[in-house]
Design an enzyme around this catalytic site. Structure first.
Site, PDB file in Angstrom:
ATOM      1  N   ARG A   1       0.854  -1.271   0.114  1.00  0.00           N
ATOM      2  CA  ARG A   1      -0.090  -0.088  -0.093  1.00  0.00           C
ATOM      3  C   ARG A   1       0.863   1.186   0.065  1.00  0.00           C
ATOM      4  NH1 ARG A   1      -2.934   1.228   4.270  1.00  0.00           N
ATOM      5  NH2 ARG A   1      -1.879  -0.009   5.786  1.00  0.00           N
TER       6      ARG A   1
ATOM      7  N   ASN B   1       6.995   0.901   2.209  1.00  0.00           N
ATOM      8  CA  ASN B   1       7.488   0.088   1.468  1.00  0.00           C
ATOM      9  C   ASN B   1       8.483   0.515   0.462  1.00  0.00           C
ATOM     10  OD1 ASN B   1       5.600  -2.185   1.698  1.00  0.00           O
ATOM     11  ND2 ASN B   1       4.144  -0.798   1.310  1.00  0.00           N
TER      12      ASN B   1
ATOM     13  N   SER C   1      -5.329  -8.763   4.821  1.00  0.00           N
ATOM     14  CA  SER C   1      -4.522  -9.382   3.659  1.00  0.00           C
ATOM     15  C   SER C   1      -5.385 -10.215   3.110  1.00  0.00           C
ATOM     16  CB  SER C   1      -3.222  -9.706   4.414  1.00  0.00           C
ATOM     17  OG  SER C   1      -2.461  -8.753   5.019  1.00  0.00           O
TER      18      SER C   1
ATOM     19  N   GLN D   1       5.678 -10.686   2.543  1.00  0.00           N
ATOM     20  CA  GLN D   1       5.443  -9.448   3.271  1.00  0.00           C
ATOM     21  C   GLN D   1       6.661  -8.519   2.922  1.00  0.00           C
ATOM     22  OE1 GLN D   1       3.343  -9.370   7.490  1.00  0.00           O
ATOM     23  NE2 GLN D   1       5.768  -9.352   7.929  1.00  0.00           N
TER      24      GLN D   1
ATOM     25  N   ARG E   1       9.166 -24.032  36.460  1.00  0.00           N
ATOM     26  CA  ARG E   1       9.591 -22.664  35.391  1.00  0.00           C
ATOM     27  C   ARG E   1      10.695 -23.402  34.547  1.00  0.00           C
ATOM     28  NH1 ARG E   1       9.640 -17.137  35.218  1.00  0.00           N
ATOM     29  NH2 ARG E   1      11.693 -16.269  34.150  1.00  0.00           N
TER      30      ARG E   1
ATOM     31  N   ARG F   1      -4.283  -1.965  -7.140  1.00  0.00           N
ATOM     32  CA  ARG F   1      -5.270  -2.402  -6.209  1.00  0.00           C
ATOM     33  C   ARG F   1      -6.523  -1.291  -5.757  1.00  0.00           C
ATOM     34  NH1 ARG F   1      -2.421  -3.741  -0.218  1.00  0.00           N
ATOM     35  NH2 ARG F   1      -3.936  -4.124   0.828  1.00  0.00           N
TER      36      ARG F   1
END
Length: 234
Positions: free
Chosen positions: A10, A20, A82, A103, A158, A71
């Site tokens: 985007r 991006n 997504s 991604q 633990r 898009r």
């Protein structure tokens, strides 16, 4: 069986402006996932789904073999999932049978991990294969009023790090899925008939915040595929 890689990129981003297109070591973020995808012989086509003219310009100048899907505005909002954006692309790309969603914000990626995932899709006829890393953090839930509950361990025993295998956590790098899973079942992943590819933790930082840029630049100098390409070509 047509196999397509798809990158959702985007224009807008809440955390980092034009994320991006941010340059890491003088290389645009998008290029870090496009380059290893181009090295994978099994991808019939590589697509970038975007609403950004600047991203389109970058693709046309630097990655001319990559296809552009414009898009829609409604699929380029912060609220759009997504899954919905991938479904929009598949409604356009009718012959794609397997999609690899890459991604862009997980830039430390090598072709070998994509090849491993695709081989698992073929060999085991999986519906989906995605990237994970292994985490050894002990997690708690705040129940309120001073009550805390251990989520993934027993407080009376633990565990030491060396005593347990840890948990598998999505790394976000890639999601392979069949058309049928995405379009008919509205899923990117399946809990059954699915596989994973484990990636080293040092390659699994995502770019979400400004402070991560110098950290990622250091990581990519050591664990980035473009750096490996440049070294190989010398």
């Amino acid at each position: 069986m047509k196999v397509c890689a798809l990158i959702l990129a985007r224009e807008s981003s809440k955390s980092i402006e034009s994320k991006n297109l941010v340059k890491l070591n003088d290389v645009p973020l998008l290029s870090y996932v496009i380059k290893p995808a181009l090295e994978c012989e099994f991808f019939d086509e590589i697509w970038v789904s975007t609403d950004s003219e600047a991203i389109i310009d970058l693709i046309e100048r630097i990655h001319r073999s990559v296809h552009i899907f414009k898009r829609s505005k409604q699929m380029a909002t912060d609220e759009c999932s997504s899954l919905a954006a991938v479904q929009e692309f598949l409604n356009f790309k009718k012959d794609a049978e397997i999609i690899c969603l890459l991604q862009a914000t997980s830039p430390s990626l090598y072709p070998q991990y994509l090849r491993e995932a695709f081989e698992k899709m073929k060999q085991f006829q999986y519906d989906s294969v995605f990237s994970v890393t292994r985490d050894h953090k002990l997690r708690w839930s705040n129940c309120g009023n001073g009550v805390m509950r251990a989520i993934n361990f027993d407080v009376s025993r633990r565990p030491r790090r060396q005593d347990w295998d840890g948990e598998l956590v999505e790394s976000g790098h890639f999601y392979f899925a069949t058309r049928e899973l995405i379009m008919s079942r509205n899923l990117l992943q399946n809990e059954q008939n699915t596989g994973y590819v484990e990636m080293p933790i040092e390659m699994c930082i995502e770019l979400d915040y400004q402070w991560q840029i110098p950290v990622l630049e250091i990581i990519l100098k050591n664990h980035g595929y473009i750096k490996a390409l440049q070294t190989r070509m010398k």
